[in-house]
Structures are given as structure tokens and as C-alpha cells.
Design an enzyme around this catalytic site. Structure first.
Site, PDB file in Angstrom:
ATOM      1  N   LYS A 173       0.883  -1.183   0.000  1.00  0.00           N
ATOM      2  CA  LYS A 173       0.000   0.000   0.000  1.00  0.00           C
ATOM      3  C   LYS A 173       0.914   1.224   0.000  1.00  0.00           C
ATOM      4  CE  LYS A 173      -1.829   3.110   1.841  1.00  0.00           C
ATOM      5  NZ  LYS A 173      -1.690   4.521   1.380  1.00  0.00           N
ATOM      6  N   GLU A 246       9.026   1.960  11.051  1.00  0.00           N
ATOM      7  CA  GLU A 246      10.135   2.840  10.641  1.00  0.00           C
ATOM      8  C   GLU A 246       9.551   4.247  10.615  1.00  0.00           C
ATOM      9  OE1 GLU A 246      13.136   1.775  10.168  1.00  0.00           O
ATOM     10  OE2 GLU A 246      12.873  -0.377   9.942  1.00  0.00           O
ATOM     11  N   CYS A 280      13.752  10.776   6.345  1.00  0.00           N
ATOM     12  CA  CYS A 280      13.624  10.506   7.780  1.00  0.00           C
ATOM     13  C   CYS A 280      14.977  10.713   8.463  1.00  0.00           C
ATOM     14  CB  CYS A 280      13.128   9.093   7.994  1.00  0.00           C
ATOM     15  SG  CYS A 280      14.063   7.893   7.050  1.00  0.00           S
ATOM     16  N   GLU A 378       9.832  17.047  14.188  1.00  0.00           N
ATOM     17  CA  GLU A 378      10.358  16.726  12.863  1.00  0.00           C
ATOM     18  C   GLU A 378       9.943  17.845  11.897  1.00  0.00           C
ATOM     19  OE1 GLU A 378       8.734  13.332  10.635  1.00  0.00           O
ATOM     20  OE2 GLU A 378      10.805  12.696  10.297  1.00  0.00           O
TER      21      GLU A 378
HETATM   22  P1  NAD Z   1       2.181   9.003   6.945  1.00  0.00           P
HETATM   23  O1  NAD Z   1       2.295   8.417   8.286  1.00  0.00           O
HETATM   24  O2  NAD Z   1       1.244  10.134   6.740  1.00  0.00           O
HETATM   25  O3  NAD Z   1       1.768   7.900   5.869  1.00  0.00           O
HETATM   26  C1  NAD Z   1       2.510   6.722   5.669  1.00  0.00           C
HETATM   27  C2  NAD Z   1       1.631   5.681   5.018  1.00  0.00           C
HETATM   28  O4  NAD Z   1       0.622   5.283   5.942  1.00  0.00           O
HETATM   29  C3  NAD Z   1       0.892   6.160   3.774  1.00  0.00           C
HETATM   30  O5  NAD Z   1       0.891   5.128   2.822  1.00  0.00           O
HETATM   31  C4  NAD Z   1      -0.509   6.406   4.293  1.00  0.00           C
HETATM   32  O6  NAD Z   1      -1.527   6.313   3.313  1.00  0.00           O
HETATM   33  C5  NAD Z   1      -0.651   5.286   5.302  1.00  0.00           C
HETATM   34  N1  NAD Z   1      -1.690   5.480   6.319  1.00  0.00           N
HETATM   35  C6  NAD Z   1      -2.247   6.624   6.762  1.00  0.00           C
HETATM   36  N2  NAD Z   1      -3.149   6.369   7.733  1.00  0.00           N
HETATM   37  C7  NAD Z   1      -3.151   5.028   7.922  1.00  0.00           C
HETATM   38  C8  NAD Z   1      -3.854   4.149   8.795  1.00  0.00           C
HETATM   39  N3  NAD Z   1      -4.727   4.603   9.691  1.00  0.00           N
HETATM   40  N4  NAD Z   1      -3.606   2.834   8.721  1.00  0.00           N
HETATM   41  C9  NAD Z   1      -2.690   2.347   7.840  1.00  0.00           C
HETATM   42  N5  NAD Z   1      -2.006   3.122   6.991  1.00  0.00           N
HETATM   43  C10 NAD Z   1      -2.230   4.459   7.018  1.00  0.00           C
HETATM   44  O7  NAD Z   1       3.669   9.403   6.527  1.00  0.00           O
HETATM   45  P2  NAD Z   1       4.125  10.213   5.255  1.00  0.00           P
HETATM   46  O8  NAD Z   1       3.741  11.644   5.415  1.00  0.00           O
HETATM   47  O9  NAD Z   1       3.702   9.494   4.015  1.00  0.00           O
HETATM   48  O10 NAD Z   1       5.719  10.072   5.362  1.00  0.00           O
HETATM   49  C11 NAD Z   1       6.508  10.929   6.075  1.00  0.00           C
HETATM   50  C12 NAD Z   1       6.932  10.311   7.389  1.00  0.00           C
HETATM   51  O11 NAD Z   1       7.564   9.064   7.160  1.00  0.00           O
HETATM   52  C13 NAD Z   1       7.957  11.149   8.122  1.00  0.00           C
HETATM   53  O12 NAD Z   1       7.638  11.207   9.491  1.00  0.00           O
HETATM   54  C14 NAD Z   1       9.253  10.384   7.914  1.00  0.00           C
HETATM   55  O13 NAD Z   1      10.226  10.610   8.891  1.00  0.00           O
HETATM   56  C15 NAD Z   1       8.768   8.980   7.912  1.00  0.00           C
HETATM   57  N6  NAD Z   1       9.726   8.110   7.243  1.00  0.00           N
HETATM   58  C16 NAD Z   1      10.468   7.242   7.988  1.00  0.00           C
HETATM   59  C17 NAD Z   1      11.421   6.428   7.388  1.00  0.00           C
HETATM   60  C18 NAD Z   1      12.259   5.477   8.197  1.00  0.00           C
HETATM   61  O14 NAD Z   1      12.918   4.655   7.577  1.00  0.00           O
HETATM   62  N7  NAD Z   1      12.276   5.535   9.506  1.00  0.00           N
HETATM   63  C19 NAD Z   1      11.592   6.488   5.991  1.00  0.00           C
HETATM   64  C20 NAD Z   1      10.828   7.377   5.270  1.00  0.00           C
HETATM   65  C21 NAD Z   1       9.899   8.182   5.901  1.00  0.00           C
END
Ligand code: NAD
Length: 526
Positions: A173, A246, A280, A378
Site C-alpha cells: 500500500k 520505521e 527521515c 520533525e
Molecule cells: P504518513 O504516516 O502520513 O503515511 C505513511 C503511510 O501510511 C501512507 O501510505 C498512508 O496512506 C498510510 N496510512 C495513513 N493512515 C493510515 C492508517 N490509519 N492505517 C494504515 N495506513 C495508514 O507518513 P508520510 O507523510 O507518508 O511520510 C513521512 C513520514 O515518514 C515522516 O515522518 C518520515 O520521517 C517517515 N519516514 C520514515 C522512514 C524510516 O525509515 N524511519 C523512511 C521514510 C519516511
């Protein structure tokens, strides 16, 4: 500050629309998969997985390597798509997404068999009693991967490769902001001959992600924000579905007075502004030792001013557009808040006036402190706040003063000093004279501590997240009862007491003193 509004990413229809954040142009549409569609995808994956798990590592690797070949030969077209859907420079799409993915494909295709080879366990004195133990690693079944938009190719593709090599099927997803790249990943594997059902892409938003958890996959690999990560962990707990999280970061960079100044400055600028700071592991806090601070800051500002910002498909562009408006607004709010509390903007500090899309100028701040949101929350944007410190202890204290713990870096020519400080920092990865990039090393584990999440991806530790370890224990002396079986008696009690005193020391010599009692119990009157 006025922020340009792009059309709503998720429209009312059962479609999601993908836009180029640099131009606002529509790139394409994808289905917003319903919970029912997600369930069907998981069912298809479950069926396909059985035959896949029966294949050898070599047979699985053949398909991964075919997909790799396709990705390699179509890299320019893929980089362009990544650049257009995220806003990042196409050069970064290659260096930070395609290269690491190709590397991970190569590594896991060749190394997984060895990494998951059954493992003999030394069971001490039980081994002398004809027993042996091995761990065998079984696929989990169907892995649900939920991924973000910032590295829309490398983040999910690496995990797809690892999960498939371990014998699982995958339902992916992707972020609602980057569905087209995920569909491209699916297309590459399909053209490489991956049997149908083994990699299902369910495009959609948070509701689709939630439906994936409710469809009872065998593990969730989640990458995203802390807030969503908590919701995911809570939802998965209902089914006892294990989760790897992550999550976000607020990664510190410590520059010691004996660092190579020019290189540290270049590292800081790349670490803070690559991917427009939307990594991240981006450098989000820089701590520089007082004695060198003026020179360091001067170099960082000069490097930053030299960067070219623009549409990512232009080959000479260093910093592209931010991927979405919400994120740009967070950046602007944090910078404004810092300024109101006394921070100085040395360069940047505003939306790029001469560019139409979602561009925020690379920004250097000084005069910041840990009471400000810019040093606590962040930012996920092109902002580098710089503070000074006097002693190593102070630097460690500042670095650890965060709820996050994803990566960190220490810059020094004295490697022993760098290592010492690195080991005191609370983070999943600490680099010495390096920054951000170890997500790109397939062999090393990636993951955080504290609010940055738990579990690991990449490397052997990451592969082990995708299998179920099973312990197989064998007793070769099939004709002998165990000492501790029935029947109990005073002599048996005495022997058990002897085992408590001697056997548990781990010493064969000590245990051998029990031999007469053991022989009596095994062969004599019990
Ligand atoms: P997000 O949490 O908004 O979304 C991540 C994913 O989760 C998307 O696919 C979204 O559609 C899905 N999602 C949203 N609500 C959900 C739910 N209730 N149940 C299941 N899935 C759901 O994050 P984002 O804005 O897409 O990404 C940015 C964040 O990701 C930042 O905080 C960044 O630090 C983090 N990130 C972490 C790493 C790592 O390796 N630690 C890598 C990349 C990004």
C-alpha cells in the site's frame, strides 16, 4: 506567508490523482482500493505464496534479478517518473533510490540463502547428552508493506525484494501521493515473470492502509510518521499481527573542532537539503563546537547559497520542489515560530519567490534552542538549524535531548573519539564522518530507537523480520528416558539437587561428579 494550493490529492471519486508538485500538473490517476478489494488482494497473495515458498532461493533470485535488469535498463524513464511524482531532482532519484534498490536486489538475490541458512545452536552440556538444536527460517506468508511518499521507490522496493526472497507474498500500500511509482514497481516485477498474486499493489489512502491491517496479513512493515505508526500498531494489535515501525527522526549532526571543516560543511548541506530535507534521516539539528563555529557556519551558508533550486527534471537542479503542501506549511510555520523566538535566518527562510510550485528555499538558522519547535519536532523540509557546544558531554546531551532516535552523525578526524561519542548517542544508526546514506547499504540494518520506531529493515536483521524462526530439537539417544521424567523419589530429588548445584554451572567436570547417580537413575532402580 501565502501557500499555493494544489488540487486536493484525494478526490471524492474512487480514484486518487497524482500531481507533479513542481508544476501542479496532473500525472495520472489510480484506484482508491476499497477494503473489499484489499481483502481480495490479500487472498490472491495468500494463494500464490504457497507455490512460491516451495521454490528454491535460486529460482526466486532469478526473477528478482530479471526485475533488476529491467529497472537498470529503464532507469532514466523511472527516474523521471520519480522526479515528477515527488519533485526531487532526477539525479537524486537515481543516486538515492534506483542505485540502492539495484544494490539491494543484487545483494538479497545472492545472499538470502546464506543469511537464512538453518543455524545450529550450541546447547552446552545438553549437546553431550546426544541432543542438538537448529533454527530453520520459514516464510511468514503475506507481508503488508505500507510506505510513505518521500522515497517512494527505494523504501517499498527494498522490502518487496527482501520479503519475496524470504518466500513471502507481498501486498503493498503506497502513499496516496505516489501511486504511479508503486504501480511501476508492480509492472517491473510482473514483466520479470513474477507469478501473479505474489506482489499486489493496493493504491489508496489511509483507509486502504487500515483495510490492509484488517485483512489479517502476517506482518506489517510500516514506514511513515509517528502518529500513523501508533495507529497502525494499535490496529495490528487487535489481531496480534507483528509490526515493524520505521518512523520519523530529528537527526543530529555533531561537528567536533578537529573535523575536516570543508567536508563537514558539504556533508551538512547535503544531509539537510537532499530530497528537499524530506528524508527521515535528514540532518535536522546541527551542533558545532564553539571554536570552529564561525568558520563552519560561513562555509555552510556559502555552500547553501550556491545550490540551484528548480524543477527536478532539469539536470542542473540541486533542490527540487517539496512533495506536498501540508509539509511545506509545517516547514514555514516552524521557521516563522523560530524567528519569533529569536532565531536568525542566515539564508532562505521563505518560499522561493521565483518558482511556481511547492518550493521552499534552503534555510540556515542560528540563535536556536531546544525550546523551539524547529529543534524538537520533525521538520521534514530544507532547514538546517545550527547550535554551538563546548564539550563532548554537552554535545551528547544535546543530541540525546529528543524523543526521536533514528540516525545521527559525528564529524572528527579522531576516529576513536568519534566512535566513543557515537556509542553514547541514542539512535539506531550513528555515522562517523558520514551522513544519511546508510539506508542505501543493503547489508546494514536500518531502524530507530525511541519514537523513531522498532524492528529493523535491511541486512540480516531486516531479513529475519520477514521469517518465522522455528526451533527443531533432536535427541539422538532415542532409547534413553530423560533424567527429569517420572518417577520421582528421594534419590531422584537428590539428583535434581545435584543438577541444580553442578550441571547449571556449565562445567562438565562438575557435572561428571554426578555420573554415578545419573547412571543409577538411568539404568538402575529409578
Ligand atoms: P504518513 O504516516 O502520513 O503515511 C505513511 C503511510 O501510511 C501512507 O501510505 C498512508 O496512506 C498510510 N496510512 C495513513 N493512515 C493510515 C492508517 N490509519 N492505517 C494504515 N495506513 C495508514 O507518513 P508520510 O507523510 O507518508 O511520510 C513521512 C513520514 O515518514 C515522516 O515522518 C518520515 O520521517 C517517515 N519516514 C520514515 C522512514 C524510516 O525509515 N524511519 C523512511 C521514510 C519516511
Amino acid at each position: 506567508m501565502s501557500v499555493q494550493t494544489l488540487p486536493s490529492q484525494v478526490e471524492q471519486s474512487r480514484e486518487i490523482v497524482s500531481y507533479d508538485p513542481a508544476t501542479g500538473e496532473e500525472l495520472g490517476r489510480a484506484t482508491l482500493c476499497s477494503p473489499e478489494a484489499v481483502k481480495q488482494a490479500v487472498n490472491r497473495a495468500r494463494t500464490a505464496q504457497l507455490a512460491w515458498a516451495a521454490l528454491s532461493f535460486r529460482q526466486r533470485a532469478r526473477i528478482i534479478l530479471r526485475a533488476r535488469k529491467l529497472m537498470l535498463s529503464e532507469r532514466d524513464e523511472i527516474a523521471r517518473l520519480v522526479s515528477r511524482e515527488t519533485g526531487k531532482p532526477a539525479a537524486e532519484a537515481v543516486s538515492m533510490e534506483i542505485v540502492p534498490t539495484l544494490d539491494a536486489m543484487h545483494y538479497f538475490a545472492h545472499a538470502s540463502e546464506n543469511l537464512l541458512r538453518p543455524q545450529k545452536i550450541d546447547i552446552g552440556q545438553y549437546g553431550m547428552m546426544g541432543r542438538s538444536s537448529r533454527i530453520v527460517f520459514k516464510p511468514l506468508g503475506v507481508i503488508g508493506i505500507i510506505s510513505p511518499w518521500n522515497f517512494p521507490l527505494a523504501t517499498p522496493a527494498d522490502e518487496v525484494v527482501m520479503a519475496l526472497m524470504a518466500g513471502n507474498a507481498v501486498v503493498l500500500k503506497p502513499s496516496e501521493l505516489t501511486p504511479l511509482i508503486a504501480l511501476k514497481i508492480g509492472e517491473l516485477f510482473s514483466r520479470a515473470g513474477l507469478p501473479e498474486g505474489l506482489l499486489e499493489i493496493v493504491t489508496g489512502d489511509g483507509t486502504t492502509g487500515a483495510a490492509l491491517i484488517d485483512a489479517r496479513v502476517d506482518k506489517i512493515m510500516f514506514t511513515g510518521s509517528v502518529a500513523t505508526g501508533k495507529r497502525v500498531a494499535e490496529a495490528a494489535a487487535k489481531y496480534l499481527t507483528p509490526v515493524v515501525l520505521e518512523l520519523g527522526g530529528k537527526d543530529p549532526m555533531i561537528v567536533l573542532e578537529d573535523a575536516d571543516l570543508a567536508n563537514a560543511a558539504r556533508g551538512a548541506v547535503w544531509g539537510a537539503f537532499a530530497n528537499a530535507g524530506q528524508a527521515c534521516a535528514s540532518v535536522e539539528r546541527c551542533y558545532v563546537q564553539e571554536a570552529i563555529a564561525p568558520r563552519f557556519i560561513e562555509q555552510v551558508v556559502a555552500e547553501t547559497k550556491a545550490l540551484k533550486q528548480g524543477v527536478g527534471t532539469d539536470e542542473a537542479v540541486d533542490i527540487g520542489a517539496m512533495s506536498n503542501e501540508r509539509q511545506l506549511r509545517i516547514v514555514a510555520e516552524q521557521v516563522n515560530d523560530a524567528q519569533q523566538h529569536g532565531a536568525r535566518v542566515l539564508t532562505g527562510g521563505q518560499r522561493a519567490a521565483n518558482l511556481k510550485g511547492l518550493f521552499y528555499e534552503p534555510t540556515i538558522l542560528t540563535g536556536v534552542d531546544h525550546r523551539m519547535a524547529i529543534m524538537r519536532d520533525e521538520t521534514f523540509g530544507p532547514v538546517l538549524p545550527v547550535m554551538t557546544f563546548k564539550t563532548d558531554d554537552e554535545a551528547v546531551e544535546l543530541a540525546n535531548d529528543s524523543v526521536y532516535g533514528l540516525t545521527a552523525s559525528v564529524w572528527t578526524r579522531n576516529i576513536a573519539r568519534g566512535r566513543r561519542i557515537a556509542e553514547r548517542i541514542e539512535a539506531g544508526t550513528v555515522m562517523v564522518n558520514e551522513v544519511v546514506y546508510t539506508h542505501g547499504i543493503a547489508q546494514t540494518p536500518w531502524g530507530g530507537v525511541k519514537d523513531s520506531g522498532y524492528g529493523r529493515t535491511h541486512g540480516r536483521m531486516g531479513l529475519l523480520e520477514l521469517v518465522s524462526p522455528r526451533h527443531i530439537h533432536v535427541n539422538r539417544l532415542s532409547f534413553l528416558p530423560d533424567l527429569w521424567w517420572f518417577r520421582y523419589s528421594r534419590q531422584a530429588g537428590r539428583l535434581f539437587g545435584g543438577l541444580a548445584r553442578r550441571f547449571t554451572t556449565g562445567s562438565l567436570l562438575h557435572t561428571s561428579l554426578l555420573l554415578p547417580q545419573i547412571i543409577r537413575r538411568l539404568f538402575g532402580r529409578r
